[in-house]
Design a protein around this motif. Structure first.
Motif, PDB file in Angstrom:
ATOM      1  N   PRO A 101      -2.310  -1.171 -10.993  1.00 36.17           N
ATOM      2  CA  PRO A 101      -1.457  -1.528  -9.996  1.00 36.17           C
ATOM      3  C   PRO A 101      -2.291  -1.763  -8.546  1.00 36.17           C
ATOM      4  O   PRO A 101      -2.163  -2.495  -7.681  1.00 36.17           O
ATOM      5  N   THR A 102      -3.254  -0.916  -8.294  1.00 35.60           N
ATOM      6  CA  THR A 102      -4.197  -0.918  -7.144  1.00 35.60           C
ATOM      7  C   THR A 102      -4.930  -2.174  -7.011  1.00 35.60           C
ATOM      8  O   THR A 102      -4.956  -2.921  -6.261  1.00 35.60           O
ATOM      9  N   LEU A 103      -5.752  -2.546  -8.436  1.00 33.63           N
ATOM     10  CA  LEU A 103      -6.214  -3.724  -8.431  1.00 33.63           C
ATOM     11  C   LEU A 103      -5.345  -5.154  -8.343  1.00 33.63           C
ATOM     12  O   LEU A 103      -5.852  -6.040  -7.735  1.00 33.63           O
ATOM     13  N   ARG A 104      -4.020  -5.050  -8.809  1.00 26.87           N
ATOM     14  CA  ARG A 104      -3.208  -5.967  -8.526  1.00 26.87           C
ATOM     15  C   ARG A 104      -2.916  -6.311  -6.902  1.00 26.87           C
ATOM     16  O   ARG A 104      -2.875  -7.333  -6.350  1.00 26.87           O
ATOM     17  N   ALA A 105      -2.731  -5.051  -6.271  1.00 28.64           N
ATOM     18  CA  ALA A 105      -2.635  -5.277  -4.806  1.00 28.64           C
ATOM     19  C   ALA A 105      -3.758  -5.609  -4.201  1.00 28.64           C
ATOM     20  O   ALA A 105      -3.737  -6.482  -3.228  1.00 28.64           O
ATOM     21  N   LEU A 106      -4.602  -5.312  -4.557  1.00 31.64           N
ATOM     22  CA  LEU A 106      -6.057  -5.611  -3.841  1.00 31.64           C
ATOM     23  C   LEU A 106      -6.233  -7.133  -4.067  1.00 31.64           C
ATOM     24  O   LEU A 106      -6.693  -7.732  -3.137  1.00 31.64           O
ATOM     25  N   ARG A 107      -5.982  -7.578  -5.248  1.00 30.89           N
ATOM     26  CA  ARG A 107      -6.076  -9.043  -5.503  1.00 30.89           C
ATOM     27  C   ARG A 107      -5.274 -10.062  -4.731  1.00 30.89           C
ATOM     28  O   ARG A 107      -5.459 -10.988  -4.127  1.00 30.89           O
ATOM     29  N   LEU A 108      -4.025  -9.571  -4.703  1.00 26.80           N
ATOM     30  CA  LEU A 108      -3.076 -10.141  -3.716  1.00 26.80           C
ATOM     31  C   LEU A 108      -3.586 -10.329  -2.509  1.00 26.80           C
ATOM     32  O   LEU A 108      -3.218 -11.161  -1.610  1.00 26.80           O
ATOM     33  N   ILE A 109      -3.707  -9.151  -1.893  1.00 33.16           N
ATOM     34  CA  ILE A 109      -3.784  -8.873  -0.398  1.00 33.16           C
ATOM     35  C   ILE A 109      -5.271  -9.567   0.019  1.00 33.16           C
ATOM     36  O   ILE A 109      -5.266 -10.294   1.160  1.00 33.16           O
ATOM     37  N   LEU A 110      -6.254  -9.412  -0.772  1.00 30.54           N
ATOM     38  CA  LEU A 110      -7.641 -10.185  -0.685  1.00 30.54           C
ATOM     39  C   LEU A 110      -7.339 -11.761  -0.470  1.00 30.54           C
ATOM     40  O   LEU A 110      -7.928 -12.408   0.251  1.00 30.54           O
ATOM     41  N   ARG A 111      -6.704 -12.406  -1.252  1.00 32.00           N
ATOM     42  CA  ARG A 111      -6.366 -13.845  -1.163  1.00 32.00           C
ATOM     43  C   ARG A 111      -5.543 -13.972   0.060  1.00 32.00           C
ATOM     44  O   ARG A 111      -6.018 -14.874   0.892  1.00 32.00           O
ATOM     45  N   ASP A 112      -4.594 -13.473   0.520  1.00 36.55           N
ATOM     46  CA  ASP A 112      -3.816 -13.264   1.894  1.00 36.55           C
ATOM     47  C   ASP A 112      -4.747 -13.414   2.807  1.00 36.55           C
ATOM     48  O   ASP A 112      -5.080 -14.019   4.080  1.00 36.55           O
ATOM     49  N   GLU A 113      -5.838 -12.325   2.925  1.00 37.61           N
ATOM     50  CA  GLU A 113      -6.750 -11.827   3.927  1.00 37.61           C
ATOM     51  C   GLU A 113      -7.639 -13.285   4.196  1.00 37.61           C
ATOM     52  O   GLU A 113      -8.270 -13.530   5.244  1.00 37.61           O
ATOM     53  N   VAL A 114      -8.205 -13.470   3.117  1.00 37.61           N
ATOM     54  CA  VAL A 114      -9.386 -14.586   3.142  1.00 37.61           C
ATOM     55  C   VAL A 114      -8.736 -15.836   3.592  1.00 37.61           C
ATOM     56  O   VAL A 114      -9.151 -16.725   4.759  1.00 37.61           O
ATOM     57  N   GLU A 115      -7.574 -16.199   3.218  1.00 42.17           N
ATOM     58  CA  GLU A 115      -6.739 -17.650   3.771  1.00 42.17           C
ATOM     59  C   GLU A 115      -6.412 -17.124   5.440  1.00 42.17           C
ATOM     60  O   GLU A 115      -6.482 -18.024   6.201  1.00 42.17           O
ATOM     61  N   ALA A 116      -5.996 -16.202   5.591  1.00 41.41           N
ATOM     62  CA  ALA A 116      -5.831 -15.652   7.102  1.00 41.41           C
ATOM     63  C   ALA A 116      -7.318 -15.664   7.844  1.00 41.41           C
ATOM     64  O   ALA A 116      -7.080 -16.323   9.111  1.00 41.41           O
ATOM     65  N   LEU A 117      -8.329 -15.349   7.520  1.00 43.39           N
ATOM     66  CA  LEU A 117      -9.543 -15.302   8.175  1.00 43.39           C
ATOM     67  C   LEU A 117      -9.947 -17.124   8.380  1.00 43.39           C
ATOM     68  O   LEU A 117     -10.484 -17.203   9.410  1.00 43.39           O
ATOM     69  N   VAL A 118      -9.763 -17.929   7.546  1.00 44.32           N
ATOM     70  CA  VAL A 118     -10.114 -19.086   7.491  1.00 44.32           C
ATOM     71  C   VAL A 118      -9.244 -19.859   8.606  1.00 44.32           C
ATOM     72  O   VAL A 118      -9.780 -20.439   9.528  1.00 44.32           O
ATOM     73  N   ALA A 119      -8.121 -19.620   8.677  1.00 41.93           N
ATOM     74  CA  ALA A 119      -6.966 -20.111   9.523  1.00 41.93           C
ATOM     75  C   ALA A 119      -7.311 -19.583  11.045  1.00 41.93           C
ATOM     76  O   ALA A 119      -7.154 -20.214  12.033  1.00 41.93           O
ATOM     77  N   GLY A 120      -7.702 -18.275  10.885  1.00 38.88           N
ATOM     78  CA  GLY A 120      -7.819 -17.731  12.407  1.00 38.88           C
ATOM     79  C   GLY A 120      -8.883 -17.930  13.001  1.00 38.88           C
ATOM     80  O   GLY A 120      -9.092 -18.198  14.217  1.00 38.88           O
ATOM     81  N   GLU A 121     -10.060 -18.180  12.138  1.00 40.21           N
ATOM     82  CA  GLU A 121     -11.484 -18.687  12.473  1.00 40.21           C
ATOM     83  C   GLU A 121     -11.220 -20.168  13.388  1.00 40.21           C
ATOM     84  O   GLU A 121     -11.849 -20.384  14.306  1.00 40.21           O
TER      85      GLU A 121
ATOM     86  N   TRP B  85       0.799  -0.980  -0.096  1.00 41.99           N
ATOM     87  CA  TRP B  85       0.061   0.163  -0.020  1.00 41.99           C
ATOM     88  C   TRP B  85       0.764   1.294  -0.026  1.00 41.99           C
ATOM     89  O   TRP B  85       0.460   2.262  -0.560  1.00 41.99           O
ATOM     90  N   ALA B  86       2.066   1.143   0.853  1.00 43.04           N
ATOM     91  CA  ALA B  86       2.770   2.349   0.753  1.00 43.04           C
ATOM     92  C   ALA B  86       3.475   2.716  -0.863  1.00 43.04           C
ATOM     93  O   ALA B  86       3.461   3.806  -1.141  1.00 43.04           O
ATOM     94  N   ASP B  87       3.559   1.774  -1.416  1.00 45.26           N
ATOM     95  CA  ASP B  87       4.070   1.879  -2.967  1.00 45.26           C
ATOM     96  C   ASP B  87       3.068   2.276  -3.713  1.00 45.26           C
ATOM     97  O   ASP B  87       3.178   3.021  -4.764  1.00 45.26           O
TER      98      ASP B  87
END
Length: 196
Positions: A132-152, A65-67
């Motif tokens: 570039p924002t769309l690429r970042a969103l897609r990468l981060i969304l994938r990570d966040e969904v995986e984290a949500l499943v593991a965290g739950e 996001w800083a980039d």
């Protein structure tokens, strides 16, 4: 976006920059919240290992996001890196809870709402002007969904007594109520032009 009653509208440069700055600040705070120095000794070792790996992931997201912050005349990019007040209050409260409250707050309120914010932005982003924002969103969304499943899964392992279930439930109700009262619906970051 399914279930979202707010139709996304195209963002101007300042609005998009404000969202990116908020995302950067939130990911930095999540890096701190999930780091080993912040989660305390009461966390089970395997939970701590997972949170440490999640912390590194949030640090990387903050860098992405800083980039994406604009480098243009008239915009102080670093001044945009601020957590909106309601989200800051929720994150601060999550940081002060016990193990059940912290994990329930992270994985049942903060991450689901952050995912909704990112999904909403992905829907509204222009493929012509924001690749570039769309690429970042897609990468981060994938990570966040995986984290949500593991965290739950981590949260559910802790819900082995009626008291733990009640503590998790009270935390979710308190945090969701705070965000709803502030008008942060949907997501964790208010969409430009909406109150919060």
């Amino acid at each position: 976006m399914t279930g979202d009653s707010v139709e996304p509208t195209p963002l101007d440069l300042h609005e998009a920059a404000g969202l990116v700055g908020a995302y950067c600040a939130i990911e930095r705070r999540l890096f701190e919240l999930t780091g080993s120095s912040a989660t305390g000794p009461e966390m089970a070792p395997d939970t701590q290992v997972y949170l440490d790996s999640l912390s590194a992931e949030h640090a990387w997201h903050a860098e992405l996001w800083a980039d994406r912050l604009p480098v243009v005349s008239g915009i102080d990019a670093q001044a945009l890196v601020v957590i909106p007040a309601p989200a800051r209050e929720v994150l601060d409260e999550v940081a002060t809870g016990g193990q059940v409250e912290t994990l329930a707050g992270l994985f049942r309120v903060v991450l689901p709402r952050l995912i909704v914010s990112y999904s909403h932005h992905e829907t509204a982003a222009s493929s012509a002007s924001e690749p570039p924002t769309l690429r970042a969103l897609r990468l981060i969304l994938r990570d966040e969904v995986e984290a949500l499943v593991a965290g739950e899964a981590l949260v559910q392992r802790l819900l082995d007594t009626p008291e733990a279930v009640a503590a998790a439930g009270r935390t979710v109700i308190r945090l969701e109520t705070r965000l709803a009262e502030a008008g942060v619906v949907p997501g964790l970051v208010p969409w430009p032009g909406r109150r919060a």
